[in-house]
Write a protein that holds these residues in place. Structure first.
Motif, PDB file in Angstrom:
ATOM      1  N   GLU A  85       0.806  -1.223   0.000  1.00 42.43           N
ATOM      2  CA  GLU A  85       0.000   0.000   0.000  1.00 42.43           C
ATOM      3  C   GLU A  85       0.842   1.277   0.000  1.00 42.43           C
ATOM      4  N   PRO A  86       1.873   1.407   0.869  1.00 46.60           N
ATOM      5  CA  PRO A  86       2.680   2.634   0.808  1.00 46.60           C
ATOM      6  C   PRO A  86       3.339   2.843  -0.551  1.00 46.60           C
ATOM      7  N   GLU A  87       3.764   1.753  -1.194  1.00 47.70           N
ATOM      8  CA  GLU A  87       4.382   1.883  -2.515  1.00 47.70           C
ATOM      9  C   GLU A  87       3.369   2.361  -3.555  1.00 47.70           C
ATOM     10  N   ALA A  88       2.165   1.806  -3.507  1.00 51.14           N
ATOM     11  CA  ALA A  88       1.127   2.210  -4.462  1.00 51.14           C
ATOM     12  C   ALA A  88       0.777   3.686  -4.307  1.00 51.14           C
ATOM     13  N   LEU A  89       0.682   4.145  -3.062  1.00 52.56           N
ATOM     14  CA  LEU A  89       0.357   5.555  -2.828  1.00 52.56           C
ATOM     15  C   LEU A  89       1.504   6.455  -3.269  1.00 52.56           C
ATOM     16  N   ALA A  90       2.737   6.034  -2.998  1.00 52.86           N
ATOM     17  CA  ALA A  90       3.892   6.843  -3.402  1.00 52.86           C
ATOM     18  C   ALA A  90       4.001   6.935  -4.922  1.00 52.86           C
ATOM     19  N   LEU A  91       3.708   5.848  -5.618  1.00 55.50           N
ATOM     20  CA  LEU A  91       3.827   5.838  -7.076  1.00 55.50           C
ATOM     21  C   LEU A  91       2.787   6.719  -7.753  1.00 55.50           C
ATOM     22  N   THR A  92       1.636   6.896  -7.112  1.00 55.26           N
ATOM     23  CA  THR A  92       0.543   7.619  -7.750  1.00 55.26           C
ATOM     24  C   THR A  92       0.303   9.003  -7.175  1.00 55.26           C
ATOM     25  N   GLY A  93       0.837   9.275  -5.977  1.00 55.55           N
ATOM     26  CA  GLY A  93       0.541  10.535  -5.306  1.00 55.55           C
ATOM     27  C   GLY A  93      -0.848  10.585  -4.719  1.00 55.55           C
ATOM     28  N   GLU A  94      -1.557   9.463  -4.720  1.00 47.68           N
ATOM     29  CA  GLU A  94      -2.898   9.404  -4.150  1.00 47.68           C
ATOM     30  C   GLU A  94      -2.835   9.156  -2.649  1.00 47.68           C
ATOM     31  N   ASP A  95      -3.933   9.474  -1.949  1.00 46.82           N
ATOM     32  CA  ASP A  95      -4.027   9.156  -0.529  1.00 46.82           C
ATOM     33  C   ASP A  95      -5.113   8.115  -0.266  1.00 46.82           C
ATOM     34  N   ASP A  96      -5.631   7.521  -1.342  1.00 48.44           N
ATOM     35  CA  ASP A  96      -6.675   6.503  -1.239  1.00 48.44           C
ATOM     36  C   ASP A  96      -6.243   5.309  -2.079  1.00 48.44           C
ATOM     37  N   VAL A  97      -6.302   4.113  -1.508  1.00 44.23           N
ATOM     38  CA  VAL A  97      -5.744   2.945  -2.166  1.00 44.23           C
ATOM     39  C   VAL A  97      -6.517   2.587  -3.437  1.00 44.23           C
ATOM     40  N   GLU A  98      -7.817   2.774  -3.449  1.00 44.72           N
ATOM     41  CA  GLU A  98      -8.567   2.375  -4.642  1.00 44.72           C
ATOM     42  C   GLU A  98      -8.361   3.362  -5.786  1.00 44.72           C
ATOM     43  N   ARG A  99      -8.165   4.644  -5.484  1.00 47.27           N
ATOM     44  CA  ARG A  99      -7.797   5.575  -6.543  1.00 47.27           C
ATOM     45  C   ARG A  99      -6.397   5.251  -7.074  1.00 47.27           C
ATOM     46  N   ALA A 100      -5.504   4.860  -6.162  1.00 47.69           N
ATOM     47  CA  ALA A 100      -4.166   4.444  -6.589  1.00 47.69           C
ATOM     48  C   ALA A 100      -4.252   3.216  -7.486  1.00 47.69           C
ATOM     49  N   LEU A 101      -5.106   2.275  -7.128  1.00 47.86           N
ATOM     50  CA  LEU A 101      -5.297   1.084  -7.957  1.00 47.86           C
ATOM     51  C   LEU A 101      -5.711   1.465  -9.372  1.00 47.86           C
ATOM     52  N   ALA A 102      -6.717   2.318  -9.477  1.00 47.55           N
ATOM     53  CA  ALA A 102      -7.220   2.706 -10.793  1.00 47.55           C
ATOM     54  C   ALA A 102      -6.135   3.378 -11.624  1.00 47.55           C
ATOM     55  N   THR A 103      -5.347   4.244 -10.992  1.00 48.85           N
ATOM     56  CA  THR A 103      -4.267   4.929 -11.702  1.00 48.85           C
ATOM     57  C   THR A 103      -3.229   3.941 -12.210  1.00 48.85           C
ATOM     58  N   LEU A 104      -2.860   2.974 -11.369  1.00 46.23           N
ATOM     59  CA  LEU A 104      -1.838   2.004 -11.754  1.00 46.23           C
ATOM     60  C   LEU A 104      -2.335   1.044 -12.817  1.00 46.23           C
ATOM     61  N   VAL A 105      -3.599   0.649 -12.757  1.00 42.03           N
ATOM     62  CA  VAL A 105      -4.146  -0.221 -13.795  1.00 42.03           C
ATOM     63  C   VAL A 105      -4.133   0.494 -15.145  1.00 42.03           C
ATOM     64  N   ASP A 106      -4.405   1.793 -15.155  1.00 42.02           N
ATOM     65  CA  ASP A 106      -4.341   2.557 -16.402  1.00 42.02           C
ATOM     66  C   ASP A 106      -2.944   2.522 -17.006  1.00 42.02           C
ATOM     67  N   ARG A 107      -1.920   2.548 -16.154  1.00 42.37           N
ATOM     68  CA  ARG A 107      -0.545   2.509 -16.643  1.00 42.37           C
ATOM     69  C   ARG A 107      -0.114   1.091 -17.012  1.00 42.37           C
ATOM     70  N   CYS A 108      -0.597   0.118 -16.241  1.00 42.18           N
ATOM     71  CA  CYS A 108      -0.153  -1.264 -16.373  1.00 42.18           C
ATOM     72  C   CYS A 108      -0.900  -1.996 -17.483  1.00 42.18           C
ATOM     73  N   GLY A 109      -2.203  -1.844 -17.494  1.00 44.00           N
ATOM     74  CA  GLY A 109      -3.018  -2.578 -18.456  1.00 44.00           C
ATOM     75  C   GLY A 109      -3.379  -3.972 -18.013  1.00 44.00           C
ATOM     76  N   GLY A 110      -2.741  -4.443 -16.942  1.00 39.70           N
ATOM     77  CA  GLY A 110      -3.046  -5.756 -16.400  1.00 39.70           C
ATOM     78  C   GLY A 110      -3.642  -5.638 -15.008  1.00 39.70           C
ATOM     79  N   TRP A 111      -3.404  -6.643 -14.184  1.00 41.55           N
ATOM     80  CA  TRP A 111      -3.872  -6.631 -12.804  1.00 41.55           C
ATOM     81  C   TRP A 111      -2.887  -5.874 -11.920  1.00 41.55           C
ATOM     82  N   VAL A 112      -3.410  -5.151 -10.960  1.00 41.67           N
ATOM     83  CA  VAL A 112      -2.603  -4.554  -9.892  1.00 41.67           C
ATOM     84  C   VAL A 112      -3.122  -5.109  -8.573  1.00 41.67           C
ATOM     85  N   VAL A 113      -2.212  -5.673  -7.797  1.00 36.45           N
ATOM     86  CA  VAL A 113      -2.534  -6.246  -6.487  1.00 36.45           C
ATOM     87  C   VAL A 113      -1.822  -5.417  -5.429  1.00 36.45           C
TER      88      VAL A 113
END
Length: 316
Positions: free
Chosen positions: A196-224
């Motif tokens: 979770e801290p890595e996901a928030l740091a990578l996206t600048g988000e403070d909410d894990v599900e918003r971070a998930l959505a941002t990372l999936v847009d970049r990844c195109g696959g699954w983000v866990v």
């Protein structure tokens, strides 16, 4: 026969001390409850957990030929996973010291040793020739950062592999170019596994599900996203959010829990399971491991904690 699994990453010696709430004063000698020494870095941890589950796989990485490296190599070979290990003459083995305390994030002191110069040319060609390829411990292998990792992921994709990627925490606390560096690699990744801290740091988000959505847009696959005692939450291209709660456990040692989660996911994917089903096993394995000590760390399937239900929510 299941799908072929290969693990590439940092193999090293791990030293764990706890509880540590402050460094000793100069000249002091503080006594802590426990100090444990064990193999074997993020990649080694994944491999040992897979071996505990009886999953045949190959592990690729390097240690030095110093005392630490000889011991790590012997332990991996004893577990049946050291056949592809490189032991580099005249080099020191990477070592991480983890300082743990209740209610606090762990802190680490790390010397990369041989991993400083372990580069793309040191990774055997066959390492990328598998059905499932995990590259883990990215920030602990300076010689593989950036373009070298991109080439490995591209080679794996060309072979038809599902690629999995776990970076760990950036030692520069994401203040340099690490965010851009990782985000540029994500289009080559099918399953990204930040905590979770890595996901928030990578996206600048403070909410894990918003971070998930941002990372999936970049990844195109699954983000866990691994959430420790809260289990895990994942988002895939179909727009399905999968939440897995962790079973209650008295945690003895949390270091390597995320590596065990990755191993559980790999183990079930190797048998053809879906990502949500595999993630349930990953959370079960991680929860089981944190409740066990260094002498009996990695369970078999029959020893996993009881299953928890996956909560799949359709999102727009």
């Amino acid at each position: 026969m299941g799908r072929v699994v290969h693990v590439i990453g940092n193999i090293q010696l791990d030293v764990l001390a706890g509880p540590v709430t402050a460094l000793p004063r100069p000249g002091g000698d503080d006594v802590v409850e426990r100090i444990a020494v064990r193999p074997a870095g993020a990649a080694g941890n994944v491999s040992l957990a897979l071996a505990g589950l009886g999953v045949r796989h190959r592990l690729f990485g390097a240690v030095g030929d110093d005392q630490a490296g000889r011991w790590v190599a012997a332990e991996l070979r004893r577990a049946g996973v050291g056949a592809d290990l490189q032991v580099v003459h005249g080099q020191e083995t990477g070592i991480s010291i983890a300082l743990e305390a209740p209610g606090r994030e762990r802190a680490f002191l790390t010397a990369h040793g041989v991993l400083t110069n372990y580069g793309e040319g040191d990774v055997p060609v066959q390492a990328c020739e598998a059905d499932l390829v995990l590259l883990t411990g990215y920030f602990s292998i300076p010689g593989l950062r950036g373009e070298a990792t991109a080439h490995l992921l591209q080679r794996a994709r060309k072979h038809g592999a599902v690629t999995l990627f776990d970076t760990g925490w950036d030692p520069d606390d994401w203040q340099g170019g690490a965010v851009r560096e990782v985000l540029e690699l994500l289009p080559l990744v099918d399953i990204f596994l930040p905590n979770e801290p890595e996901a928030l740091a990578l996206t600048g988000e403070d909410d894990v599900e918003r971070a998930l959505a941002t990372l999936v847009d970049r990844c195109g696959g699954w983000v866990v996203v691994k959430r420790g005692e809260r289990g895990a939450v994942a988002l895939g291209p179909p727009g399905d959010v999968v939440r897995i709660s962790a079973p209650p456990v008295a945690a003895l040692d949390s270091t390597g829990a995320g590596d065990s989660l990755a191993a559980g996911v790999l183990a079930d994917l190797a048998e053809g399971a879906s990502l949500p089903a595999a993630l349930t096993t990953g959370v079960r394995l991680a929860s089981t491991v944190v409740g066990r000590g260094s002498l009996d760390r990695y369970p078999g399937r029959d020893d996993l904690l009881a299953a928890v239900e996956a909560d799949d929510d359709r999102v727009g």
